[in-house]
Design a protein around this motif. Structure first.
Motif, PDB file in Angstrom:
ATOM      1  N   THR A  65       0.834  -1.211   0.000  1.00 43.14           N
ATOM      2  CA  THR A  65       0.000   0.000   0.000  1.00 43.14           C
ATOM      3  C   THR A  65       0.863   1.253   0.000  1.00 43.14           C
ATOM      4  O   THR A  65       0.597   2.213  -0.737  1.00 43.14           O
ATOM      5  CB  THR A  65      -0.942  -0.019   1.224  1.00 43.14           C
ATOM      6  N   ARG A  66       1.912   1.261   0.807  1.00 42.25           N
ATOM      7  CA  ARG A  66       2.833   2.412   0.852  1.00 42.25           C
ATOM      8  C   ARG A  66       3.513   2.628  -0.500  1.00 42.25           C
ATOM      9  O   ARG A  66       3.698   3.767  -0.938  1.00 42.25           O
ATOM     10  CB  ARG A  66       3.913   2.189   1.905  1.00 42.25           C
ATOM     11  N   ALA A  69       1.221   4.174  -3.038  1.00 42.22           N
ATOM     12  CA  ALA A  69       1.083   5.606  -2.729  1.00 42.22           C
ATOM     13  C   ALA A  69       2.295   6.381  -3.224  1.00 42.22           C
ATOM     14  O   ALA A  69       2.159   7.475  -3.799  1.00 42.22           O
ATOM     15  CB  ALA A  69       0.892   5.799  -1.228  1.00 42.22           C
ATOM     16  N   GLY A  73      -0.365   6.586  -6.221  1.00 39.04           N
ATOM     17  CA  GLY A  73      -1.619   6.238  -5.576  1.00 39.04           C
ATOM     18  C   GLY A  73      -2.617   5.429  -6.380  1.00 39.04           C
ATOM     19  O   GLY A  73      -3.659   5.053  -5.855  1.00 39.04           O
TER      20      GLY A  73
END
Length: 194
Positions: A65-66, A69, A73
């Motif tokens: 997820t990081r 982003a 994103g």
């Protein structure tokens, strides 16, 4: 099993405009995220180690997820991926194998069920060790334009009792790819290969 003890994260993003030819209108982005974690098996032999894979699953999801982003994103922009691990010198190569499932499944999940196997590399080394992480297309391993790699490392890690777990993602094919083979636009998506 003990909880994962994280010392730090390191995120790297490359924007590649050309490799000697005409500059691309949109750069290829290659990104890597590294988590330096304690190796709970460092220093002695342990027969049973597989339970730690379950402990690594939340870390894999957080890292994936990081990284998305950091790449802007949008999971739909990611076209390539890979994973790797550097095991500190008091550990063993088999400890690195524990990252295969948590790292790979995490990326496939956050990318909406990517089909291709996530390529991987691992090694044992000390602080500053570099690792070439292989990259393939997220839905078809035979897409030659997306065969790539990204070099990663941590200046002060992994220490002897640590591991540096790595995820890598890219937003497209190699800049100026012209080696032929299966094109991304021709993926059938049936088996993760073609």
């Amino acid at each position: 099993m003990p909880e994962v003890n994280i010392r730090k994260f390191l995120t790297m993003i490359e924007e590649i405009y050309h490799e000697g030819g005409k500059a691309a209108q949109k750069p290829l982005m290659r990104g890597a995220i590294v988590a330096v974690i304690e190796n709970p098996f460092a220093g002695s032999y342990h027969e049973e180690i597989t339970g730690f894979m379950k402990d690594l699953e939340p870390l894999g999801l957080d890292m994936a997820t990081r990284l998305i982003a950091a790449l802007g994103g949008d999971p739909a922009a990611v076209e390539g991926y890979g994973k790797g691990i550097i095991v500190g010198q008091n550990g063993e190569l088999e400890h690195g194998a524990l990252w295969h499932a948590p790292g790979g499944y995490a990326m496939r999940e956050v990318l909406g069920g990517a089909k291709a196997i996530v390529p991987s590399s691992k090694k044992v080394g000390g602080p500053g060790t570099r690792l070439d992480v292989p990259i393939t297309h997220i839905n078809a391993s035979y897409v030659r334009s997306h065969f790539d790699s990204m070099e990663v490392g941590v200046p002060d890690g992994p220490r002897g009792n640590e591991m540096a777990v790595v995820l890598v993602m890219t937003t497209g094919a190699r800049i100026h790819n012209r080696a032929g083979g299966l094109r991304a636009s021709d993926i059938k998506g049936e088996d993760g290969l073609r």
